[in-house]
Design an enzyme around this catalytic site. Structure first.
Site, PDB file in Angstrom:
ATOM      1  N   TYR A   1       0.831  -1.199   0.000  1.00 47.18           N
ATOM      2  CA  TYR A   1       0.000   0.000   0.000  1.00 47.18           C
ATOM      3  C   TYR A   1       0.870   1.256   0.000  1.00 47.18           C
ATOM      4  CZ  TYR A   1      -3.488  -3.483   1.289  1.00 47.18           C
ATOM      5  OH  TYR A   1      -4.283  -4.589   1.312  1.00 47.18           O
TER       6      TYR A   1
ATOM      7  N   ASP B   1      -3.011 -14.352  -1.398  1.00 48.51           N
ATOM      8  CA  ASP B   1      -2.534 -14.608  -0.038  1.00 48.51           C
ATOM      9  C   ASP B   1      -3.692 -14.742   0.943  1.00 48.51           C
ATOM     10  OD1 ASP B   1       0.045 -14.352  -1.029  1.00 48.51           O
ATOM     11  OD2 ASP B   1       0.250 -12.254  -0.401  1.00 48.51           O
TER      12      ASP B   1
END
Length: 258
Positions: free
Chosen positions: A121, A236
């Site tokens: 991010y 994930d």
């Protein structure tokens, strides 16, 4: 509580949680082999955000309308805060009460992958904002985003606090600084169960709401580098969802309290 304490019984006879602590990290014989397979899958998915080219996203972001920029950034802020919680929550909640070797690497790999997501991010925001710190600094002033994190962390906090009293004092009613503290195994398991369900919802619902928003931009041929990163993150989180669901399905079979 010690980092090494010889078990009195075989790890193959131990319950998943709240039994004797793990002594030897061994994976030759496992009581819960499915969890070890999930760990292997996580390790095989290792990636770095810098591998993804997000240079086109910078131009795409500049061409977005103000409301599109608001949606894109707010969605990232939500993801950042939720992953911040999830980067430490499973480790602090599950590791101290784990009783079989396969839980430990599962949780450590889980937390490590969440930190990769958090770094992702920053990679995305640094690319599109001249001052990325401003995005992070204003995040905790947005009540709706903070509420999302608080909804999850309260179940973590309750389970962590209860397990710490158990580690320090054992079962029973104790007086600490003039305050009565009751440590009850059934209540401990109940708090862990609530935390596990909160994890399951986070991994299987809350994260995917954010992912859908990111992928919607890619469907418009915008912010495609971001969408590719989110695709890796979703892969994930799907393994983390498999872990939480496996644990939730297994515990009632092993222990009637659950």
């Amino acid at each position: 509580m010690s980092v090494f304490q010889k078990k009195k019984k075989s790890h193959l006879e131990s319950m998943m949680f709240f039994d004797e602590p793990v002594d030897v990290a061994r994976y030759d014989q496992l009581r819960y082999p499915t969890l070890d397979k999930i760990t292997d899958k996580q390790l095989g998915f290792f990636w770095r955000p810098e591998e993804v080219d997000v240079s086109k996203d910078k131009n795409d972001f500049a061409s977005l309308t103000e409301h599109e920029k608001h949606i894109f950034t707010s969605n990232l802020k939500r993801q950042i805060l939720l992953d911040s919680v999830q980067g430490r929550g499973p480790t602090e909640t599950l590791m101290p009460v784990a009783s079989v070797p396969e839980i430990e690497p599962l949780v450590m790999a889980w937390a490590f992958m969440e930190t990769i997501h958090s770094r992702s991010y920053t990679h995305i925001i640094r690319n599109v904002y001249p001052d990325p710190s401003r995005v992070f600094d204003e995040m905790l002033n947005i009540r709706e985003i903070v509420d999302c994190a608080t909804d999850i962390s309260k179940y973590y906090d309750e389970s962590i606090e209860a397990s710490k009293w158990w580690e320090l004092l054992g079962e029973g009613t104790h007086t600490v600084n003039g305050k009565k503290v009751t440590v009850d195994m059934y209540e401990l398991k109940k708090k862990l169960w609530m935390a596990l369900n909160s994890i399951n919802v986070l991994e299987g619902v809350r994260f995917y709401v954010s992912f859908a928003c990111s992928w919607a931009f890619a469907e418009l041929k915008k912010m495609e580098g971001n969408a590719k990163i989110i695709k890796f993150i979703a892969r994930d989180e799907n393994t983390h969802l498999a872990a939480s669901q496996t644990i939730l399905k297994t515990l009632p079979k092993d222990d009637p309290d659950f």
